[in-house]
Structure formats: C-alpha cells, structure tokens
Motif scaffolding. Structure first.
Motif, PDB file in Angstrom:
ATOM      1  N   SER A  25      10.619   0.572 -11.613  1.00  0.00           N
ATOM      2  CA  SER A  25      11.173  -0.142 -10.450  1.00  0.00           C
ATOM      3  C   SER A  25      10.142  -0.240  -9.328  1.00  0.00           C
ATOM      4  N   ALA A  26       9.452   0.863  -9.065  1.00  0.00           N
ATOM      5  CA  ALA A  26       8.446   0.870  -8.011  1.00  0.00           C
ATOM      6  C   ALA A  26       7.303  -0.092  -8.335  1.00  0.00           C
ATOM      7  N   ALA A  27       6.932  -0.185  -9.598  1.00  0.00           N
ATOM      8  CA  ALA A  27       5.873  -1.116  -9.995  1.00  0.00           C
ATOM      9  C   ALA A  27       6.305  -2.557  -9.749  1.00  0.00           C
ATOM     10  N   ARG A  28       7.575  -2.874 -10.045  1.00  0.00           N
ATOM     11  CA  ARG A  28       8.069  -4.236  -9.791  1.00  0.00           C
ATOM     12  C   ARG A  28       8.080  -4.548  -8.300  1.00  0.00           C
ATOM     13  N   VAL A  29       8.503  -3.586  -7.493  1.00  0.00           N
ATOM     14  CA  VAL A  29       8.518  -3.789  -6.043  1.00  0.00           C
ATOM     15  C   VAL A  29       7.100  -3.987  -5.526  1.00  0.00           C
ATOM     16  N   THR A  30       6.170  -3.195  -6.028  1.00  0.00           N
ATOM     17  CA  THR A  30       4.772  -3.314  -5.607  1.00  0.00           C
ATOM     18  C   THR A  30       4.225  -4.694  -5.950  1.00  0.00           C
ATOM     19  N   GLU A  31       4.484  -5.172  -7.151  1.00  0.00           N
ATOM     20  CA  GLU A  31       4.011  -6.506  -7.546  1.00  0.00           C
ATOM     21  C   GLU A  31       4.611  -7.588  -6.645  1.00  0.00           C
ATOM     22  N   PHE A  32       5.883  -7.456  -6.332  1.00  0.00           N
ATOM     23  CA  PHE A  32       6.532  -8.427  -5.448  1.00  0.00           C
ATOM     24  C   PHE A  32       5.870  -8.413  -4.072  1.00  0.00           C
ATOM     25  N   LEU A  33       5.637  -7.237  -3.534  1.00  0.00           N
ATOM     26  CA  LEU A  33       5.025  -7.134  -2.201  1.00  0.00           C
ATOM     27  C   LEU A  33       3.593  -7.661  -2.200  1.00  0.00           C
ATOM     28  N   ARG A  34       2.857  -7.412  -3.265  1.00  0.00           N
ATOM     29  CA  ARG A  34       1.498  -7.950  -3.356  1.00  0.00           C
ATOM     30  C   ARG A  34       1.539  -9.494  -3.353  1.00  0.00           C
ATOM     31  N   ALA A  35       2.474 -10.047  -4.111  1.00  0.00           N
ATOM     32  CA  ALA A  35       2.596 -11.509  -4.151  1.00  0.00           C
ATOM     33  C   ALA A  35       2.980 -12.048  -2.778  1.00  0.00           C
ATOM     34  N   GLU A  36       3.878 -11.361  -2.095  1.00  0.00           N
ATOM     35  CA  GLU A  36       4.299 -11.788  -0.753  1.00  0.00           C
ATOM     36  C   GLU A  36       3.142 -11.725   0.247  1.00  0.00           C
ATOM     37  N   SER A  37       2.286 -10.727   0.094  1.00  0.00           N
ATOM     38  CA  SER A  37       1.189 -10.572   1.057  1.00  0.00           C
ATOM     39  C   SER A  37       0.147 -11.680   0.896  1.00  0.00           C
ATOM     40  N   ARG A  38       0.123 -12.337  -0.260  1.00  0.00           N
ATOM     41  CA  ARG A  38      -0.841 -13.419  -0.496  1.00  0.00           C
ATOM     42  C   ARG A  38      -0.344 -14.757   0.071  1.00  0.00           C
ATOM     43  N   ARG A  71       0.829  -1.211   0.000  1.00  0.00           N
ATOM     44  CA  ARG A  71       0.000   0.000   0.000  1.00  0.00           C
ATOM     45  C   ARG A  71       0.864   1.261   0.000  1.00  0.00           C
ATOM     46  N   GLU A  72       1.945   1.235   0.759  1.00  0.00           N
ATOM     47  CA  GLU A  72       2.860   2.382   0.766  1.00  0.00           C
ATOM     48  C   GLU A  72       3.482   2.582  -0.610  1.00  0.00           C
ATOM     49  N   MET A  73       3.867   1.480  -1.249  1.00  0.00           N
ATOM     50  CA  MET A  73       4.472   1.577  -2.580  1.00  0.00           C
ATOM     51  C   MET A  73       3.472   2.081  -3.618  1.00  0.00           C
ATOM     52  N   GLU A  74       2.188   1.778  -3.422  1.00  0.00           N
ATOM     53  CA  GLU A  74       1.178   2.292  -4.336  1.00  0.00           C
ATOM     54  C   GLU A  74       1.135   3.819  -4.285  1.00  0.00           C
ATOM     55  N   GLN A  75       1.353   4.396  -3.093  1.00  0.00           N
ATOM     56  CA  GLN A  75       1.426   5.846  -2.973  1.00  0.00           C
ATOM     57  C   GLN A  75       2.642   6.379  -3.724  1.00  0.00           C
ATOM     58  N   VAL A  76       3.751   5.685  -3.605  1.00  0.00           N
ATOM     59  CA  VAL A  76       4.960   6.075  -4.335  1.00  0.00           C
ATOM     60  C   VAL A  76       4.699   6.004  -5.838  1.00  0.00           C
ATOM     61  N   ASN A  77       4.032   4.936  -6.279  1.00  0.00           N
ATOM     62  CA  ASN A  77       3.704   4.787  -7.700  1.00  0.00           C
ATOM     63  C   ASN A  77       2.856   5.956  -8.192  1.00  0.00           C
ATOM     64  N   ARG A  78       1.854   6.343  -7.417  1.00  0.00           N
ATOM     65  CA  ARG A  78       0.992   7.464  -7.820  1.00  0.00           C
ATOM     66  C   ARG A  78       1.787   8.769  -7.885  1.00  0.00           C
ATOM     67  N   ALA A  79       2.646   8.998  -6.899  1.00  0.00           N
ATOM     68  CA  ALA A  79       3.458  10.222  -6.892  1.00  0.00           C
ATOM     69  C   ALA A  79       4.402  10.263  -8.094  1.00  0.00           C
ATOM     70  N   LEU A  80       5.018   9.133  -8.407  1.00  0.00           N
ATOM     71  CA  LEU A  80       5.919   9.092  -9.558  1.00  0.00           C
ATOM     72  C   LEU A  80       5.157   9.301 -10.862  1.00  0.00           C
ATOM     73  N   ALA A  81       3.961   8.738 -10.967  1.00  0.00           N
ATOM     74  CA  ALA A  81       3.154   8.921 -12.177  1.00  0.00           C
ATOM     75  C   ALA A  81       2.784  10.393 -12.358  1.00  0.00           C
ATOM     76  N   GLU A  82       2.401  11.053 -11.274  1.00  0.00           N
ATOM     77  CA  GLU A  82       2.068  12.478 -11.353  1.00  0.00           C
ATOM     78  C   GLU A  82       3.294  13.306 -11.718  1.00  0.00           C
ATOM     79  N   ALA A  83       4.435  12.974 -11.137  1.00  0.00           N
ATOM     80  CA  ALA A  83       5.674  13.691 -11.454  1.00  0.00           C
ATOM     81  C   ALA A  83       6.037  13.508 -12.922  1.00  0.00           C
ATOM     82  N   ALA A  84       5.851  12.304 -13.445  1.00  0.00           N
ATOM     83  CA  ALA A  84       6.162  12.039 -14.855  1.00  0.00           C
ATOM     84  C   ALA A  84       5.279  12.879 -15.774  1.00  0.00           C
TER      85      ALA A  84
END
Length: 70
Positions: free
Chosen positions: A56-69, A10-23
């Motif tokens: 990179s953040a998207a890959r980390v987020t996917e990894f964390l989502r898989a780990e949480s399952r 969930r924290e990484m999703e916030q990072v993803n949104r911030a990076l998308a807005e910055a881009a």
C-alpha cells in the motif's frame, strides 16, 4: 500542489524503508519460531500485515511521485 506531493513522497519513502526493515526482522522471527518448534516456515499475521502495508505504501509513493511531476 507538486511541491507538497514531492515532500509527501519523500516522507512515504521513509515509511517504505521502515516497513521493509520490519518485514525482514519479522521474517527472521518467524524462521526462528518455526525452527524452535521444528515446524515448516510460516508467516505470522503481523508479518502478513506489514507486507500488505508495504504494498500500500509503495502505491501511495508512486501516486505522490506522479503528482509531484505535474
């Protein structure tokens, strides 16, 4: 572990949104800079870096989502 991974995802999703807005903002700045100089659109080094960070953040987020399952 899965509770922590879910929280981190969930924290990484916030990072993803911030990076998308910055881009998006950087793309607009690049376009304005190119138009002002009457040059073809170009990527600034900062925009390239933010886009790489997005991937990179998207890959980390996917990894964390898989780990949480698990």
């Amino acid at each position: 572990m899965s509770l922590h991974a879910g929280e981190f995802a969930r924290e990484m999703e916030q990072v993803n949104r911030a990076l998308a807005e910055a881009a998006v903002l950087l793309a607009g700045l690049d376009q304005a800079d190119s138009a002002r100089g009457l040059r073809p659109p170009a990527h600034s080094p900062l925009r390239t870096l933010v886009e790489q960070a997005e991937k990179s953040a998207a890959r980390v987020t996917e990894f964390l989502r898989a780990e949480s399952r698990t």
